[in-house]
Design a protein around this motif. Structure first.
Motif, PDB file in Angstrom:
ATOM      1  N   GLU A  68       2.157   1.642  -3.548  1.00  0.00           N
ATOM      2  CA  GLU A  68       1.089   2.016  -4.471  1.00  0.00           C
ATOM      3  C   GLU A  68       0.636   3.449  -4.237  1.00  0.00           C
ATOM      4  O   GLU A  68       0.432   4.215  -5.190  1.00  0.00           O
ATOM      5  CB  GLU A  68      -0.089   1.057  -4.293  1.00  0.00           C
ATOM      6  CG  GLU A  68      -1.237   1.300  -5.252  1.00  0.00           C
ATOM      7  CD  GLU A  68      -2.394   0.354  -4.985  1.00  0.00           C
ATOM      8  OE1 GLU A  68      -2.813  -0.345  -5.916  1.00  0.00           O
ATOM      9  OE2 GLU A  68      -2.874   0.316  -3.826  1.00  0.00           O
ATOM     10  N   GLY A  69       0.471   3.845  -2.965  1.00  0.00           N
ATOM     11  CA  GLY A  69       0.019   5.207  -2.681  1.00  0.00           C
ATOM     12  C   GLY A  69       1.057   6.254  -3.027  1.00  0.00           C
ATOM     13  O   GLY A  69       0.708   7.377  -3.419  1.00  0.00           O
ATOM     14  N   ARG A  94      -6.317  -0.492   2.614  1.00  0.00           N
ATOM     15  CA  ARG A  94      -6.984  -1.385   1.674  1.00  0.00           C
ATOM     16  C   ARG A  94      -6.165  -2.647   1.422  1.00  0.00           C
ATOM     17  O   ARG A  94      -6.672  -3.766   1.538  1.00  0.00           O
ATOM     18  CB  ARG A  94      -7.252  -0.654   0.351  1.00  0.00           C
ATOM     19  CG  ARG A  94      -8.002  -1.528  -0.664  1.00  0.00           C
ATOM     20  CD  ARG A  94      -8.425  -0.752  -1.888  1.00  0.00           C
ATOM     21  NE  ARG A  94      -7.279  -0.222  -2.631  1.00  0.00           N
ATOM     22  CZ  ARG A  94      -6.912   1.041  -2.652  1.00  0.00           C
ATOM     23  NH1 ARG A  94      -7.585   1.943  -1.945  1.00  0.00           N
ATOM     24  NH2 ARG A  94      -5.871   1.448  -3.366  1.00  0.00           N
ATOM     25  N   ARG A  95      -4.885  -2.497   1.101  1.00  0.00           N
ATOM     26  CA  ARG A  95      -4.057  -3.656   0.784  1.00  0.00           C
ATOM     27  C   ARG A  95      -3.675  -4.451   2.033  1.00  0.00           C
ATOM     28  O   ARG A  95      -3.624  -5.683   2.004  1.00  0.00           O
ATOM     29  CB  ARG A  95      -2.779  -3.199   0.071  1.00  0.00           C
ATOM     30  CG  ARG A  95      -3.018  -2.452  -1.235  1.00  0.00           C
ATOM     31  CD  ARG A  95      -3.794  -3.285  -2.219  1.00  0.00           C
ATOM     32  NE  ARG A  95      -3.926  -2.582  -3.505  1.00  0.00           N
ATOM     33  CZ  ARG A  95      -4.623  -3.061  -4.534  1.00  0.00           C
ATOM     34  NH1 ARG A  95      -5.272  -4.214  -4.418  1.00  0.00           N
ATOM     35  NH2 ARG A  95      -4.700  -2.372  -5.660  1.00  0.00           N
ATOM     36  N   ARG A 118       0.942   6.700  -6.970  1.00  0.00           N
ATOM     37  CA  ARG A 118      -0.323   7.030  -7.623  1.00  0.00           C
ATOM     38  C   ARG A 118      -0.315   8.496  -8.053  1.00  0.00           C
ATOM     39  O   ARG A 118       0.010   9.394  -7.271  1.00  0.00           O
ATOM     40  CB  ARG A 118      -1.481   6.776  -6.658  1.00  0.00           C
ATOM     41  CG  ARG A 118      -2.850   7.163  -7.213  1.00  0.00           C
ATOM     42  CD  ARG A 118      -3.935   6.833  -6.218  1.00  0.00           C
ATOM     43  NE  ARG A 118      -3.974   5.393  -5.964  1.00  0.00           N
ATOM     44  CZ  ARG A 118      -4.728   4.838  -4.996  1.00  0.00           C
ATOM     45  NH1 ARG A 118      -5.447   5.604  -4.200  1.00  0.00           N
ATOM     46  NH2 ARG A 118      -4.725   3.534  -4.834  1.00  0.00           N
ATOM     47  N   SER A 122      -3.443   9.472   0.260  1.00  0.00           N
ATOM     48  CA  SER A 122      -3.419   8.393  -0.728  1.00  0.00           C
ATOM     49  C   SER A 122      -2.663   7.179  -0.200  1.00  0.00           C
ATOM     50  O   SER A 122      -3.098   6.028  -0.389  1.00  0.00           O
ATOM     51  CB  SER A 122      -2.763   8.896  -2.021  1.00  0.00           C
ATOM     52  OG  SER A 122      -2.611   7.852  -2.953  1.00  0.00           O
ATOM     53  N   ASN A 146      -4.803   5.411   2.505  1.00  0.00           N
ATOM     54  CA  ASN A 146      -5.909   4.663   1.896  1.00  0.00           C
ATOM     55  C   ASN A 146      -5.415   3.356   1.284  1.00  0.00           C
ATOM     56  O   ASN A 146      -6.058   2.302   1.421  1.00  0.00           O
ATOM     57  CB  ASN A 146      -6.590   5.514   0.827  1.00  0.00           C
ATOM     58  CG  ASN A 146      -7.400   6.652   1.420  1.00  0.00           C
ATOM     59  OD1 ASN A 146      -7.830   6.582   2.571  1.00  0.00           O
ATOM     60  ND2 ASN A 146      -7.603   7.709   0.642  1.00  0.00           N
ATOM     61  N   SER A 147      -4.274   3.402   0.623  1.00  0.00           N
ATOM     62  CA  SER A 147      -3.731   2.192   0.009  1.00  0.00           C
ATOM     63  C   SER A 147      -3.277   1.183   1.065  1.00  0.00           C
ATOM     64  O   SER A 147      -3.469  -0.024   0.902  1.00  0.00           O
ATOM     65  CB  SER A 147      -2.558   2.561  -0.907  1.00  0.00           C
ATOM     66  OG  SER A 147      -2.978   3.410  -1.961  1.00  0.00           O
ATOM     67  N   GLY A 175       0.805  -1.212   0.000  1.00  0.00           N
ATOM     68  CA  GLY A 175       0.000   0.000   0.000  1.00  0.00           C
ATOM     69  C   GLY A 175       0.842   1.268   0.000  1.00  0.00           C
ATOM     70  O   GLY A 175       0.499   2.247  -0.663  1.00  0.00           O
TER      71      GLY A 175
END
Length: 211
Positions: free
Chosen positions: A111-112, A135-136, A115, A128, A131-132, A108
């Motif tokens: 990825e964040g 989620r992950r 992004r 961001s 959030n990643s 995450g």
């Protein structure tokens, strides 16, 4: 008339109190056997004897828990000690869940951080990333925990039925776990998951016995 009567009553009570004698049935404790503060300071008296359970000796009943007893199935002696199904279930599931959270969190963060954002802002970038991570991390952690839970349950059942623990049983448990986990996605994903988890279980079982 009331005043003399009250005075007579008071004199009578005083006379009764003077005539009362108190007696002690139990003999007094000898002064020689008493523990003093000097004895405690000079370590002449053991303070542990003051504990209420100090003089019980062998009269105290207590439970003996054999925590050091290991799994007695043939082949169960590996580099990681285990007392049986409960240890494998608790420690295995917890370890996989935390490892999945850590790996998912790293995924995450990566990825964040990569992004693209409409506006270059540090606060939006941090949002961001968070959030990643949530989620992950939760997805990987929950998936790994469920897989470990099902795998340990099936593996212990196979070992109990066969009466031994070996790499073949671990691989069979991994195959059943993978097939069950992806059973709703179709035959091909279930076969791929069964092959992957069976291979990982075989490698893990071999490493535990080799170390």
């Amino acid at each position: 008339m009331a005043a003399p009567d009250s005075q007579d009553l008071q004199r009578s009570i005083q006379d009764d109190l003077r005539s009362v004698k108190f007696s002690q049935d139990n003999p007094a404790v000898p002064v020689e056997g008493a523990v003093t503060a000097n004895d405690l300071l000079l370590a002449a008296y053991d303070p542990t004897r003051l504990h209420p359970l100090a003089q019980l000796g062998d009269q105290l009943d207590y439970l003996v828990l054999d925590d050091a007893k290991k799994n007695e199935l043939p082949g169960a002696g590996t580099a990681i000690p285990s007392r049986g199904f409960s240890d494998d279930l608790c420690y295995g599931t917890g370890t996989m869940y935390l490892s999945g959270l850590a790996l998912g969190g790293l995924w995450g963060v990566s990825e964040g951080a990569r992004r693209p954002l409409a506006v270059s802002n540090m606060r939006l970038r941090i949002n961001s990333i968070l959030n990643s991570v949530t989620r992950r991390g939760t997805f990987i952690g929950n998936s790994a925990g469920v897989l470990a839970l099902v795998y340990n349950g099936i593996n212990s059942s196979i070992d109990s039925f066969r009466g031994k623990h070996d790499t073949a049983g671990s691989m069979a448990a991994g195959a059943l776990t993978g097939a069950l986990y992806k059973s709703t996605a179709g035959a091909k994903p279930a076969l791929v998951a069964a092959t992957l988890i069976s291979g990982l279980a075989g490698i893990w079982s071999y490493v535990k016995k080799s170390v």
